[in-house]
Structures are given as C-alpha cells and as structure tokens.
Design a protein around this motif. Sequence first.
Motif, PDB file in Angstrom:
ATOM      1  N   GLU A 103      40.500  34.264  42.382  1.00 27.83           N
ATOM      2  CA  GLU A 103      41.333  35.589  42.984  1.00 27.83           C
ATOM      3  C   GLU A 103      41.964  36.287  41.933  1.00 27.83           C
ATOM      4  OE1 GLU A 103      42.091  36.753  46.637  1.00 27.83           O
ATOM      5  OE2 GLU A 103      40.057  35.461  46.918  1.00 27.83           O
ATOM      6  N   PRO A 104      42.819  37.068  42.231  1.00 28.16           N
ATOM      7  CA  PRO A 104      43.709  37.978  41.750  1.00 28.16           C
ATOM      8  C   PRO A 104      45.098  36.741  41.113  1.00 28.16           C
ATOM      9  CG  PRO A 104      43.250  39.669  42.593  1.00 28.16           C
ATOM     10  CD  PRO A 104      42.432  38.482  43.166  1.00 28.16           C
ATOM     11  N   GLN A 112      52.599  34.914  38.254  1.00 28.62           N
ATOM     12  CA  GLN A 112      51.705  34.124  37.873  1.00 28.62           C
ATOM     13  C   GLN A 112      51.770  35.113  36.600  1.00 28.62           C
ATOM     14  OE1 GLN A 112      49.011  33.961  40.898  1.00 28.62           O
ATOM     15  NE2 GLN A 112      49.676  31.664  40.752  1.00 28.62           N
ATOM     16  N   ALA A 113      51.972  36.403  36.275  1.00 31.69           N
ATOM     17  CA  ALA A 113      51.188  36.881  35.210  1.00 31.69           C
ATOM     18  C   ALA A 113      52.507  36.568  34.439  1.00 31.69           C
ATOM     19  CB  ALA A 113      51.155  38.043  35.036  1.00 31.69           C
ATOM     20  N   THR A 114      53.129  36.780  34.639  1.00 32.58           N
ATOM     21  CA  THR A 114      54.884  35.932  33.950  1.00 32.58           C
ATOM     22  C   THR A 114      54.846  34.463  33.063  1.00 32.58           C
ATOM     23  OG1 THR A 114      56.846  38.025  35.054  1.00 32.58           O
ATOM     24  CG2 THR A 114      57.543  36.244  34.287  1.00 32.58           C
ATOM     25  N   ASN A 132      41.881  45.787  35.579  1.00 35.82           N
ATOM     26  CA  ASN A 132      43.294  45.864  35.571  1.00 35.82           C
ATOM     27  C   ASN A 132      43.706  44.843  35.253  1.00 35.82           C
ATOM     28  OD1 ASN A 132      43.839  47.307  37.616  1.00 35.82           O
ATOM     29  ND2 ASN A 132      42.994  46.177  39.887  1.00 35.82           N
ATOM     30  N   LEU A 133      45.360  45.204  34.818  1.00 35.71           N
ATOM     31  CA  LEU A 133      46.024  44.237  33.033  1.00 35.71           C
ATOM     32  C   LEU A 133      46.622  44.199  33.723  1.00 35.71           C
ATOM     33  CD1 LEU A 133      43.882  45.585  29.765  1.00 35.71           C
ATOM     34  CD2 LEU A 133      43.288  43.522  31.346  1.00 35.71           C
ATOM     35  N   ASN A 188      43.851  36.084  32.639  1.00 31.42           N
ATOM     36  CA  ASN A 188      43.044  35.639  31.076  1.00 31.42           C
ATOM     37  C   ASN A 188      43.681  36.245  30.255  1.00 31.42           C
ATOM     38  OD1 ASN A 188      41.018  33.557  32.157  1.00 31.42           O
ATOM     39  ND2 ASN A 188      39.507  35.248  33.020  1.00 31.42           N
ATOM     40  N   PRO A 189      44.266  35.517  29.087  1.00 32.18           N
ATOM     41  CA  PRO A 189      44.712  36.559  27.816  1.00 32.18           C
ATOM     42  C   PRO A 189      43.992  37.018  27.327  1.00 32.18           C
ATOM     43  CG  PRO A 189      44.403  34.073  27.605  1.00 32.18           C
ATOM     44  CD  PRO A 189      43.935  34.114  28.721  1.00 32.18           C
TER      45      PRO A 189
END
Length: 115
Positions: free
Chosen positions: A32-33, A38-40, A77-78, A105-106
């Motif tokens: 799941e995206p 969570q990105a932060t 998408n990033l 993922n980085p």
Amino acid sequence: MKKFILSFTTAIVLSFSGQAFAGAGHSHGVSEPISEAQATQKAEAIKQQLVSSEQVSSEWKGVEAGSPQQRSTSAGNLWVIEYANPQAADENKAKLFVFVDEFGNPVGANHTGEL
C-alpha cells in the motif's frame, strides 16, 4: 519393483516439501502507498542516516522538514521532502531534498531537488 516404488514415493514427497517450508504472515502482493506523515518519518530517518554517515554536515541534524510533495516521474510517484537550512555555510547547500517512493523506499537525496 521395490526400488521403483521407493524412488517414486521419494519424488512425490520432495515435490511437496517446498510448500511445507513456506512461512505464513507475509505477502508477495503489492504494498500500500504510504501517507504524507509516513513519508516525512522515512525522510527524517534517511536524513539522520546521512548525518551519521557524514554524507551531509551535522548542521542538518536539527533541521525540520517542510511539507512533503508528490511528484510523478517515469519511475512512478515519489514523495519529495525538503529541508531548508538558512544557516548553511554554503549557499548552494542550504536545502536538502530527500526522495522516497510511494511505498516508503529511499530513492535518493541531494541539494538540488533534481532527481
């Protein structure tokens, strides 16, 4: 005949043994995206790793993240998380951009914002 039956039985048993060792509790399906929060969090962990490995100056340790933004690229998408450090010694390195894919993922980090 006895050897044939033994060989056949062994072949049958060994053909199913791989399934016996497959563990439960994991998936090979699509993840799941991640969310903006969570990105932060992922970007913060990446930034701290860059500081601890001395790939960026220790002055970035306490710098807070800006608002994450999503970019659509040929790779998917990033999330792009920007850190601004107005007290940076080098004006060209006053910003740090961390790139995380939509699954957490980085992807990379740099001072230019270009991927």
